[in-house]
Design a protein around this motif. Structure first.
Motif, PDB file in Angstrom:
ATOM      1  N   GLY A 145       0.785  -1.258  -0.070  1.00  0.00           N
ATOM      2  CA  GLY A 145      -0.044  -0.092   0.154  1.00  0.00           C
ATOM      3  C   GLY A 145       0.763   1.127   0.167  1.00  0.00           C
ATOM      4  O   GLY A 145       0.328   2.509  -0.317  1.00  0.00           O
ATOM      5  N   GLU A 146       1.985   1.292   0.505  1.00  0.00           N
ATOM      6  CA  GLU A 146       2.918   2.389   0.445  1.00  0.00           C
ATOM      7  C   GLU A 146       4.005   2.324  -0.521  1.00  0.00           C
ATOM      8  O   GLU A 146       4.111   2.886  -1.551  1.00  0.00           O
ATOM      9  CB  GLU A 146       3.465   2.743   1.681  1.00  0.00           C
ATOM     10  CG  GLU A 146       2.411   2.883   2.871  1.00  0.00           C
ATOM     11  CD  GLU A 146       3.082   2.910   4.558  1.00  0.00           C
ATOM     12  OE1 GLU A 146       3.928   3.170   4.404  1.00  0.00           O
ATOM     13  OE2 GLU A 146       1.943   2.629   5.280  1.00  0.00           O
ATOM     14  N   ARG A 147       4.871   1.497  -0.536  1.00  0.00           N
ATOM     15  CA  ARG A 147       6.309   1.272  -1.077  1.00  0.00           C
ATOM     16  C   ARG A 147       5.695   1.098  -2.605  1.00  0.00           C
ATOM     17  O   ARG A 147       6.456   1.696  -3.439  1.00  0.00           O
ATOM     18  CB  ARG A 147       7.201   0.210  -0.493  1.00  0.00           C
ATOM     19  CG  ARG A 147       7.840   0.568   0.587  1.00  0.00           C
ATOM     20  CD  ARG A 147       8.565   2.016   0.835  1.00  0.00           C
ATOM     21  NE  ARG A 147       9.279   2.345  -0.391  1.00  0.00           N
ATOM     22  CZ  ARG A 147       9.485   3.305  -1.129  1.00  0.00           C
ATOM     23  NH1 ARG A 147       8.496   4.405  -0.709  1.00  0.00           N
ATOM     24  NH2 ARG A 147      10.155   3.372  -2.130  1.00  0.00           N
ATOM     25  N   LEU A 148       5.106   0.008  -2.788  1.00  0.00           N
ATOM     26  CA  LEU A 148       4.680  -0.334  -4.218  1.00  0.00           C
ATOM     27  C   LEU A 148       4.025   0.807  -4.939  1.00  0.00           C
ATOM     28  O   LEU A 148       4.324   1.068  -6.122  1.00  0.00           O
ATOM     29  CB  LEU A 148       4.051  -1.626  -4.463  1.00  0.00           C
ATOM     30  CG  LEU A 148       4.703  -2.782  -4.485  1.00  0.00           C
ATOM     31  CD1 LEU A 148       3.872  -4.142  -4.762  1.00  0.00           C
ATOM     32  CD2 LEU A 148       5.967  -2.729  -5.513  1.00  0.00           C
ATOM     33  N   LEU A 149       2.989   1.386  -4.282  1.00  0.00           N
ATOM     34  CA  LEU A 149       2.213   2.586  -4.955  1.00  0.00           C
ATOM     35  C   LEU A 149       3.173   3.590  -5.306  1.00  0.00           C
ATOM     36  O   LEU A 149       3.042   4.246  -6.386  1.00  0.00           O
ATOM     37  CB  LEU A 149       1.228   3.016  -3.991  1.00  0.00           C
ATOM     38  CG  LEU A 149      -0.042   2.038  -4.005  1.00  0.00           C
ATOM     39  CD1 LEU A 149      -0.994   2.819  -2.706  1.00  0.00           C
ATOM     40  CD2 LEU A 149      -0.583   2.131  -5.275  1.00  0.00           C
ATOM     41  N   THR A 150       4.187   4.066  -4.319  1.00  0.00           N
ATOM     42  CA  THR A 150       5.061   4.840  -4.668  1.00  0.00           C
ATOM     43  C   THR A 150       6.177   4.653  -5.543  1.00  0.00           C
ATOM     44  O   THR A 150       6.089   5.493  -6.620  1.00  0.00           O
ATOM     45  CB  THR A 150       5.901   5.350  -3.347  1.00  0.00           C
ATOM     46  OG1 THR A 150       5.194   5.688  -2.320  1.00  0.00           O
ATOM     47  CG2 THR A 150       7.050   6.240  -3.855  1.00  0.00           C
ATOM     48  N   ALA A 151       6.596   3.282  -5.885  1.00  0.00           N
ATOM     49  CA  ALA A 151       7.436   2.894  -6.920  1.00  0.00           C
ATOM     50  C   ALA A 151       6.718   2.997  -8.055  1.00  0.00           C
ATOM     51  O   ALA A 151       7.427   3.339  -9.297  1.00  0.00           O
ATOM     52  CB  ALA A 151       7.798   1.662  -6.503  1.00  0.00           C
ATOM     53  N   LYS A 152       5.510   2.565  -8.356  1.00  0.00           N
ATOM     54  CA  LYS A 152       4.776   2.592  -9.397  1.00  0.00           C
ATOM     55  C   LYS A 152       4.637   4.065  -9.916  1.00  0.00           C
ATOM     56  O   LYS A 152       4.797   4.303 -11.063  1.00  0.00           O
ATOM     57  CB  LYS A 152       3.214   1.889  -9.113  1.00  0.00           C
ATOM     58  CG  LYS A 152       2.396   1.879 -10.561  1.00  0.00           C
ATOM     59  CD  LYS A 152       0.944   1.265 -10.353  1.00  0.00           C
ATOM     60  CE  LYS A 152       0.508   1.200 -11.592  1.00  0.00           C
ATOM     61  NZ  LYS A 152      -1.012   0.881 -11.326  1.00  0.00           N
ATOM     62  N   SER A 153       4.215   4.952  -9.029  1.00  0.00           N
ATOM     63  CA  SER A 153       4.282   6.146  -9.424  1.00  0.00           C
ATOM     64  C   SER A 153       5.561   6.889 -10.113  1.00  0.00           C
ATOM     65  O   SER A 153       5.639   7.770 -10.892  1.00  0.00           O
ATOM     66  CB  SER A 153       3.803   7.236  -8.413  1.00  0.00           C
ATOM     67  OG  SER A 153       4.446   7.295  -7.397  1.00  0.00           O
ATOM     68  N   GLU A 154       6.599   6.287  -9.467  1.00  0.00           N
ATOM     69  CA  GLU A 154       7.986   6.691 -10.226  1.00  0.00           C
ATOM     70  C   GLU A 154       8.485   5.937 -11.134  1.00  0.00           C
ATOM     71  O   GLU A 154       9.400   6.093 -11.835  1.00  0.00           O
ATOM     72  CB  GLU A 154       9.025   6.390  -8.892  1.00  0.00           C
ATOM     73  CG  GLU A 154       8.659   7.303  -7.960  1.00  0.00           C
ATOM     74  CD  GLU A 154       9.699   7.146  -6.538  1.00  0.00           C
ATOM     75  OE1 GLU A 154      10.095   5.888  -6.529  1.00  0.00           O
ATOM     76  OE2 GLU A 154       9.646   7.951  -5.619  1.00  0.00           O
ATOM     77  N   GLY A 155       7.316   4.952 -11.931  1.00  0.00           N
ATOM     78  CA  GLY A 155       7.856   4.198 -13.190  1.00  0.00           C
ATOM     79  C   GLY A 155       8.217   2.853 -13.078  1.00  0.00           C
ATOM     80  O   GLY A 155       8.362   2.293 -14.054  1.00  0.00           O
ATOM     81  N   LEU A 156       7.803   2.138 -11.899  1.00  0.00           N
ATOM     82  CA  LEU A 156       8.081   0.797 -11.689  1.00  0.00           C
ATOM     83  C   LEU A 156       6.883   0.063 -12.902  1.00  0.00           C
ATOM     84  O   LEU A 156       5.935   0.380 -12.631  1.00  0.00           O
ATOM     85  CB  LEU A 156       7.797   0.072 -10.514  1.00  0.00           C
ATOM     86  CG  LEU A 156       7.902  -1.233 -10.100  1.00  0.00           C
ATOM     87  CD1 LEU A 156       9.352  -1.657 -10.385  1.00  0.00           C
ATOM     88  CD2 LEU A 156       7.523  -1.621  -8.773  1.00  0.00           C
ATOM     89  N   ALA A 157       7.409  -0.853 -13.662  1.00  0.00           N
ATOM     90  CA  ALA A 157       6.392  -1.525 -14.726  1.00  0.00           C
ATOM     91  C   ALA A 157       5.656  -2.576 -14.145  1.00  0.00           C
ATOM     92  O   ALA A 157       4.433  -2.782 -14.321  1.00  0.00           O
ATOM     93  CB  ALA A 157       7.242  -1.732 -15.901  1.00  0.00           C
ATOM     94  N   ALA A 158       6.377  -3.327 -13.227  1.00  0.00           N
ATOM     95  CA  ALA A 158       5.973  -4.718 -12.757  1.00  0.00           C
ATOM     96  C   ALA A 158       6.458  -5.177 -11.583  1.00  0.00           C
ATOM     97  O   ALA A 158       7.753  -4.577 -11.240  1.00  0.00           O
ATOM     98  CB  ALA A 158       5.779  -5.795 -13.625  1.00  0.00           C
ATOM     99  N   SER A 159       5.871  -6.109 -10.731  1.00  0.00           N
ATOM    100  CA  SER A 159       6.715  -6.572  -9.506  1.00  0.00           C
ATOM    101  C   SER A 159       6.318  -8.168  -9.234  1.00  0.00           C
ATOM    102  O   SER A 159       5.119  -8.414  -9.517  1.00  0.00           O
ATOM    103  CB  SER A 159       6.414  -5.889  -8.236  1.00  0.00           C
ATOM    104  OG  SER A 159       4.908  -5.766  -8.120  1.00  0.00           O
ATOM    105  N   VAL A 160       7.020  -8.772  -8.681  1.00  0.00           N
ATOM    106  CA  VAL A 160       6.629 -10.142  -8.396  1.00  0.00           C
ATOM    107  C   VAL A 160       6.947 -10.319  -7.164  1.00  0.00           C
ATOM    108  O   VAL A 160       8.187 -10.417  -6.635  1.00  0.00           O
ATOM    109  CB  VAL A 160       7.615 -11.020  -9.089  1.00  0.00           C
ATOM    110  CG1 VAL A 160       7.704 -12.608  -9.084  1.00  0.00           C
ATOM    111  CG2 VAL A 160       7.725 -10.835 -10.739  1.00  0.00           C
ATOM    112  N   TYR A 161       6.088 -10.668  -6.149  1.00  0.00           N
ATOM    113  CA  TYR A 161       6.031 -11.056  -4.904  1.00  0.00           C
ATOM    114  C   TYR A 161       6.612 -12.399  -4.655  1.00  0.00           C
ATOM    115  O   TYR A 161       6.342 -13.588  -5.176  1.00  0.00           O
ATOM    116  CB  TYR A 161       4.712 -10.906  -4.049  1.00  0.00           C
ATOM    117  CG  TYR A 161       4.922 -11.149  -2.485  1.00  0.00           C
ATOM    118  CD1 TYR A 161       5.456 -10.256  -1.612  1.00  0.00           C
ATOM    119  CD2 TYR A 161       4.662 -12.398  -1.878  1.00  0.00           C
ATOM    120  CE1 TYR A 161       5.781 -10.351  -0.446  1.00  0.00           C
ATOM    121  CE2 TYR A 161       4.933 -12.668  -0.679  1.00  0.00           C
ATOM    122  CZ  TYR A 161       5.509 -11.556   0.132  1.00  0.00           C
ATOM    123  OH  TYR A 161       5.487 -11.771   1.368  1.00  0.00           O
ATOM    124  N   THR A 162       7.674 -12.498  -3.723  1.00  0.00           N
ATOM    125  CA  THR A 162       8.377 -13.844  -3.209  1.00  0.00           C
ATOM    126  C   THR A 162       7.574 -13.993  -1.966  1.00  0.00           C
ATOM    127  O   THR A 162       7.820 -13.311  -0.710  1.00  0.00           O
ATOM    128  CB  THR A 162       9.806 -13.487  -3.022  1.00  0.00           C
ATOM    129  OG1 THR A 162      10.425 -13.294  -4.199  1.00  0.00           O
ATOM    130  CG2 THR A 162      10.273 -14.789  -2.525  1.00  0.00           C
TER     131      THR A 162
END
Length: 199
Positions: A145-162
């Protein structure tokens, strides 16, 4: 639901580079029959990494339609189709690629919570440990809710949770090793993912 599948192509340790590429080519031909196998990864975190440029060339000769993760997480030689990053810190930051490629967080999370009597052997390994599932869920909300949303707004295209489930040596799963318990309710994860989609 559609899924994008990515996996590391296993490498056979051998003194013969030709033999290793031949084994990789055979496996690649088999896997590429399946339309969902979209992200062949040559190496994971540099394990056994050698002649990466030649391996990318071989994969492209087999199939030009696949997006290649040439060195998942580490040792980016800037020859893959995107920048691949592994980061298990709760305060990870989005780092843009200087070549302008998409940036994918190909491993993150690793939030650990041991559920007694639902593990392989009782040993615990993970990156950030929680005592209860309630604490784990709060940690998940923080990272999604915090880190990924911020990273997405900065340009992160995708993520894979481990990772989806606990395995023998790692208790980072959303589901226990025996597949009997959800550590984080599916509805809660759906809500967190929904926030990412909405942004």
């Amino acid at each position: 639901l559609p899924h994008i599948v990515g996996d590391d192509l296993p490498h056979i340790f051998s003194s013969s580079t030709i033999r290793i590429f031949a084994m990789g080519s055979t496996l690649s031909r088999f896997l590429m029959q399946f339309i969902i196998f979209l992200l062949p990864g040559e190496y994971n975190e540099g394990w056994g990494q050698f002649d990466a440029a030649k391996a990318v060339e071989k994969i492209r000769q087999l199939d030009t339609t696949r997006t290649i993760d040439h060195a998942s997480g580490w040792n980016d030689q800037k020859i893959g189709d995107f920048k691949s990053s592994h980061d298990y810190r709760k305060d990870f930051c989005m780092e843009k690629d200087d070549l302008g490629r998409a940036v994918i967080l190909t491993e993150f999370g690793g939030l650990t919570c041991q559920i007694k009597d639902h593990t392989f052997d009782g040993k615990v390994f993970g990156y950030t440990a929680y005592e209860t599932t309630e604490e784990l869920q709060k940690g998940m909300e923080e990272i999604f809710g915090e880190r990924l949303l911020t990273a997405k707004s900065e340009g992160l295209a995708a993520s894979v949770y481990t990772q989806l489930t606990d395995v023998e040596l790692e208790l980072n799963g959303l589901i226990t090793y025996d597949r009997k318990l959800f550590k984080v309710p599916a509805e809660r994860m759906a809500a967190l993912n929904g926030k990412l989609k909405e942004q």
